[in-house]
Motif scaffolding. Structure first.
Motif, PDB file in Angstrom:
ATOM      1  N   VAL A 261       0.843  -1.187   0.000  1.00 16.21           N
ATOM      2  CA  VAL A 261       0.000   0.000   0.000  1.00 16.21           C
ATOM      3  C   VAL A 261       0.886   1.246   0.000  1.00 16.21           C
ATOM      4  O   VAL A 261       1.905   1.308   0.688  1.00 16.21           O
ATOM      5  N   SER A 262       0.490   2.238  -0.783  1.00 16.63           N
ATOM      6  CA  SER A 262       1.157   3.537  -0.744  1.00 16.63           C
ATOM      7  C   SER A 262       0.109   4.622  -0.910  1.00 16.63           C
ATOM      8  O   SER A 262      -1.004   4.374  -1.378  1.00 16.63           O
ATOM      9  N   SER A 263       0.488   5.833  -0.505  1.00 14.67           N
ATOM     10  CA  SER A 263      -0.424   6.966  -0.557  1.00 14.67           C
ATOM     11  C   SER A 263       0.270   8.116  -1.272  1.00 14.67           C
ATOM     12  O   SER A 263       1.386   8.492  -0.913  1.00 14.67           O
ATOM     13  N   LEU A 264      -0.392   8.663  -2.298  1.00  9.09           N
ATOM     14  CA  LEU A 264       0.239   9.669  -3.137  1.00  9.09           C
ATOM     15  C   LEU A 264      -0.654  10.911  -3.223  1.00  9.09           C
ATOM     16  O   LEU A 264      -1.715  10.894  -3.842  1.00  9.09           O
ATOM     17  N   PRO A 265      -0.229  12.026  -2.602  1.00  9.63           N
ATOM     18  CA  PRO A 265      -1.013  13.267  -2.679  1.00  9.63           C
ATOM     19  C   PRO A 265      -1.107  13.795  -4.112  1.00  9.63           C
ATOM     20  O   PRO A 265      -0.131  13.778  -4.856  1.00  9.63           O
ATOM     21  N   GLN A 266      -2.289  14.234  -4.498  1.00  6.37           N
ATOM     22  CA  GLN A 266      -2.542  14.836  -5.801  1.00  6.37           C
ATOM     23  C   GLN A 266      -3.166  16.220  -5.607  1.00  6.37           C
ATOM     24  O   GLN A 266      -3.393  16.657  -4.483  1.00  6.37           O
ATOM     25  N   VAL A 267      -3.438  16.895  -6.705  1.00  7.51           N
ATOM     26  CA  VAL A 267      -3.994  18.248  -6.619  1.00  7.51           C
ATOM     27  C   VAL A 267      -5.357  18.230  -5.929  1.00  7.51           C
ATOM     28  O   VAL A 267      -5.639  19.039  -5.045  1.00  7.51           O
ATOM     29  N   LEU A 268      -6.206  17.285  -6.308  1.00  4.07           N
ATOM     30  CA  LEU A 268      -7.558  17.239  -5.761  1.00  4.07           C
ATOM     31  C   LEU A 268      -7.657  16.482  -4.443  1.00  4.07           C
ATOM     32  O   LEU A 268      -8.554  16.755  -3.639  1.00  4.07           O
ATOM     33  N   GLY A 269      -6.771  15.542  -4.224  1.00  2.00           N
ATOM     34  CA  GLY A 269      -6.876  14.717  -3.027  1.00  2.00           C
ATOM     35  C   GLY A 269      -5.758  13.705  -2.939  1.00  2.00           C
ATOM     36  O   GLY A 269      -4.620  14.001  -3.291  1.00  2.00           O
ATOM     37  N   ILE A 270      -6.103  12.489  -2.529  1.00  2.00           N
ATOM     38  CA  ILE A 270      -5.112  11.445  -2.281  1.00  2.00           C
ATOM     39  C   ILE A 270      -5.395  10.231  -3.166  1.00  2.00           C
ATOM     40  O   ILE A 270      -6.539   9.774  -3.259  1.00  2.00           O
ATOM     41  N   ASN A 271      -4.351   9.707  -3.810  1.00  2.00           N
ATOM     42  CA  ASN A 271      -4.441   8.417  -4.483  1.00  2.00           C
ATOM     43  C   ASN A 271      -3.896   7.338  -3.555  1.00  2.00           C
ATOM     44  O   ASN A 271      -2.740   7.408  -3.147  1.00  2.00           O
ATOM     45  N   ILE A 272      -4.716   6.366  -3.236  1.00  2.00           N
ATOM     46  CA  ILE A 272      -4.288   5.224  -2.432  1.00  2.00           C
ATOM     47  C   ILE A 272      -4.037   4.072  -3.403  1.00  2.00           C
ATOM     48  O   ILE A 272      -4.936   3.700  -4.171  1.00  2.00           O
ATOM     49  N   ILE A 273      -2.820   3.527  -3.386  1.00  2.06           N
ATOM     50  CA  ILE A 273      -2.417   2.537  -4.384  1.00  2.06           C
ATOM     51  C   ILE A 273      -2.152   1.198  -3.708  1.00  2.06           C
ATOM     52  O   ILE A 273      -1.429   1.128  -2.706  1.00  2.06           O
ATOM     53  N   VAL A 274      -2.723   0.152  -4.254  1.00  2.00           N
ATOM     54  CA  VAL A 274      -2.477  -1.217  -3.789  1.00  2.00           C
ATOM     55  C   VAL A 274      -1.833  -1.974  -4.943  1.00  2.00           C
ATOM     56  O   VAL A 274      -2.383  -2.022  -6.049  1.00  2.00           O
ATOM     57  N   ARG A 275      -0.648  -2.573  -4.696  1.00  2.00           N
ATOM     58  CA  ARG A 275       0.093  -3.271  -5.740  1.00  2.00           C
ATOM     59  C   ARG A 275       0.431  -4.693  -5.291  1.00  2.00           C
ATOM     60  O   ARG A 275       0.824  -4.912  -4.150  1.00  2.00           O
ATOM     61  N   ALA A 276       0.269  -5.637  -6.217  1.00  2.00           N
ATOM     62  CA  ALA A 276       0.620  -7.030  -5.942  1.00  2.00           C
ATOM     63  C   ALA A 276       0.722  -7.775  -7.254  1.00  2.00           C
ATOM     64  O   ALA A 276       0.165  -7.351  -8.282  1.00  2.00           O
ATOM     65  N   ALA A 277       1.430  -8.890  -7.236  1.00  2.00           N
ATOM     66  CA  ALA A 277       1.582  -9.695  -8.454  1.00  2.00           C
ATOM     67  C   ALA A 277       0.314 -10.469  -8.783  1.00  2.00           C
ATOM     68  O   ALA A 277       0.102 -10.871  -9.922  1.00  2.00           O
ATOM     69  N   ASP A 278      -0.540 -10.682  -7.788  1.00  2.00           N
ATOM     70  CA  ASP A 278      -1.737 -11.502  -7.984  1.00  2.00           C
ATOM     71  C   ASP A 278      -3.020 -10.713  -7.715  1.00  2.00           C
ATOM     72  O   ASP A 278      -3.987 -11.248  -7.192  1.00  2.00           O
ATOM     73  N   LEU A 279      -3.019  -9.446  -8.074  1.00  2.00           N
ATOM     74  CA  LEU A 279      -4.191  -8.608  -7.824  1.00  2.00           C
ATOM     75  C   LEU A 279      -5.198  -8.804  -8.954  1.00  2.00           C
ATOM     76  O   LEU A 279      -5.341  -7.970  -9.849  1.00  2.00           O
ATOM     77  N   ASP A 280      -5.897  -9.925  -8.903  1.00  2.00           N
ATOM     78  CA  ASP A 280      -6.831 -10.261  -9.968  1.00  2.00           C
ATOM     79  C   ASP A 280      -8.163  -9.529  -9.778  1.00  2.00           C
ATOM     80  O   ASP A 280      -8.342  -8.744  -8.847  1.00  2.00           O
ATOM     81  N   GLU A 281      -9.092  -9.798 -10.680  1.00  2.00           N
ATOM     82  CA  GLU A 281     -10.371  -9.089 -10.671  1.00  2.00           C
ATOM     83  C   GLU A 281     -11.148  -9.342  -9.387  1.00  2.00           C
ATOM     84  O   GLU A 281     -11.802  -8.438  -8.851  1.00  2.00           O
ATOM     85  N   GLU A 282     -11.063 -10.553  -8.884  1.00  2.00           N
ATOM     86  CA  GLU A 282     -11.776 -10.876  -7.649  1.00  2.00           C
ATOM     87  C   GLU A 282     -11.256 -10.046  -6.477  1.00  2.00           C
ATOM     88  O   GLU A 282     -12.044  -9.496  -5.684  1.00  2.00           O
ATOM     89  N   LYS A 283      -9.942  -9.933  -6.376  1.00  2.00           N
ATOM     90  CA  LYS A 283      -9.373  -9.164  -5.274  1.00  2.00           C
ATOM     91  C   LYS A 283      -9.636  -7.672  -5.447  1.00  2.00           C
ATOM     92  O   LYS A 283      -9.827  -6.944  -4.469  1.00  2.00           O
ATOM     93  N   ARG A 284      -9.652  -7.198  -6.688  1.00  2.00           N
ATOM     94  CA  ARG A 284      -9.999  -5.798  -6.941  1.00  2.00           C
ATOM     95  C   ARG A 284     -11.425  -5.510  -6.462  1.00  2.00           C
ATOM     96  O   ARG A 284     -11.690  -4.484  -5.841  1.00  2.00           O
ATOM     97  N   ASP A 285     -12.324  -6.434  -6.763  1.00  2.00           N
ATOM     98  CA  ASP A 285     -13.712  -6.266  -6.320  1.00  2.00           C
ATOM     99  C   ASP A 285     -13.795  -6.257  -4.796  1.00  2.00           C
ATOM    100  O   ASP A 285     -14.593  -5.500  -4.210  1.00  2.00           O
TER     101      ASP A 285
END
Length: 259
Positions: free
Chosen positions: A214-238
């Motif tokens: 997990v990482s958090s990236l400030p942007q102009v409008l707000g915050i982007n929260i990013i989740v990264r993994a090698a197995d982040l399939d559609e089920e886990k995204r849901d």
């Protein structure tokens, strides 16, 4: 298990502000695509003693070490000597290095001879490798703990060598560790980080960590929260979307996507 990885950028011109480095930015983004992440980017001057010590320290600390710069023909290009010193090797005439230099020169319709430079002089136990967009050969070194991958610092030469030479070597050597990472970006607006993670959803970071890094990236409008993994399939995204929708943060989310 992820591979500990570092980039060493060599050049007084960068430390003096005469040249802006782009290799660190480019490599960090490129490695992310194949499942590697840089733990450190180190910038060091063209000083033989400093370089030798840094190379030796990094060999004891990292599994993969990229090196940018210092392989050219001028007197301040001391990378090869520093690598030889750090690995207790001598620099010797290399038929492999000479062949690489000849091929590189022929590509530009030129003839290479040893009097032009020292491209054929290579540290013992190092392999000279082709430079598809330049003249100076790159270098590869492996021991039982680490791998050194050295390329010229010219951005288009460095980038091409990473893509066409170094990454194929790494993928062959570490097939299980190198996997293309997938990501989900939760785009929020009109809410700061401290309110998200400190007040609104104090357990959110921990909950998302079950799915990946997990990482958090400030942007102009707000915050982007990013989740990264090698197995982040559609089920886990849901499942992540469902998790967010179960919190008060959902009213601040305006998009799910990727960087």
């Amino acid at each position: 298990m992820s591979l500990s990885t570092a980039l060493i950028i060599i050049g007084d011109e960068i430390l003096e502000g005469r040249t802006r480095d782009s290799n660190g930015y480019w490599l960090a983004r490129r490695l992310k695509e194949v499942g590697l992440g840089l733990s450190e980017i180190l910038v060091v001057s063209d000083n033989l003693a400093d370089l030798s010590k840094l190379f030796k320290d990094c060999l004891a600390k990292y599994r993969v070490i990229f090196i940018s710069g210092g392989l050219g023909p001028t007197l301040d290009d001391v990378t090869k000597q520093a690598l030889a010193d750090a690995t207790s090797n001598k620099i010797l005439e290399s038929s492999q290095g000479a062949e690489m230099a000849k091929e590189n020169y022929l590509r530009y319709g030129k003839e290479w001879t040893p009097v032009l430079n020292s491209y054929h002089m290579v540290p013992e136990n190092f392999n000279a490798v082709t430079n598809p967009k330049g003249l100076a050969p790159g270098l590869v070194y492996c021991n039982e703990n680490s791998m050194l991958l050295a390329a010229p610092g010219v951005p288009w030469e460095f980038e091409e060598m990473v893509d066409s030479v170094f990454l194929p070597i790494l993928k062959k050597e570490f097939p299980k560790q190198l996997k293309r990472m997938q990501e989900l970006v939760i785009c929020t607006r009109f809410i700061p980080e401290e309110k998200i993670f400190g007040e609104l959803c104090p357990n959110l970071w921990k909950d998302l960590s079950a799915f990946g890094k997990v990482s958090s990236l400030p942007q102009v409008l707000g915050i982007n929260i990013i989740v990264r993994a090698a197995d982040l399939d559609e089920e886990k995204r849901d499942q992540i979307v469902e998790l967010i929708n179960s919190t008060e943060l959902s009213e601040y989310v305006w998009q799910y996507g990727s960087l």
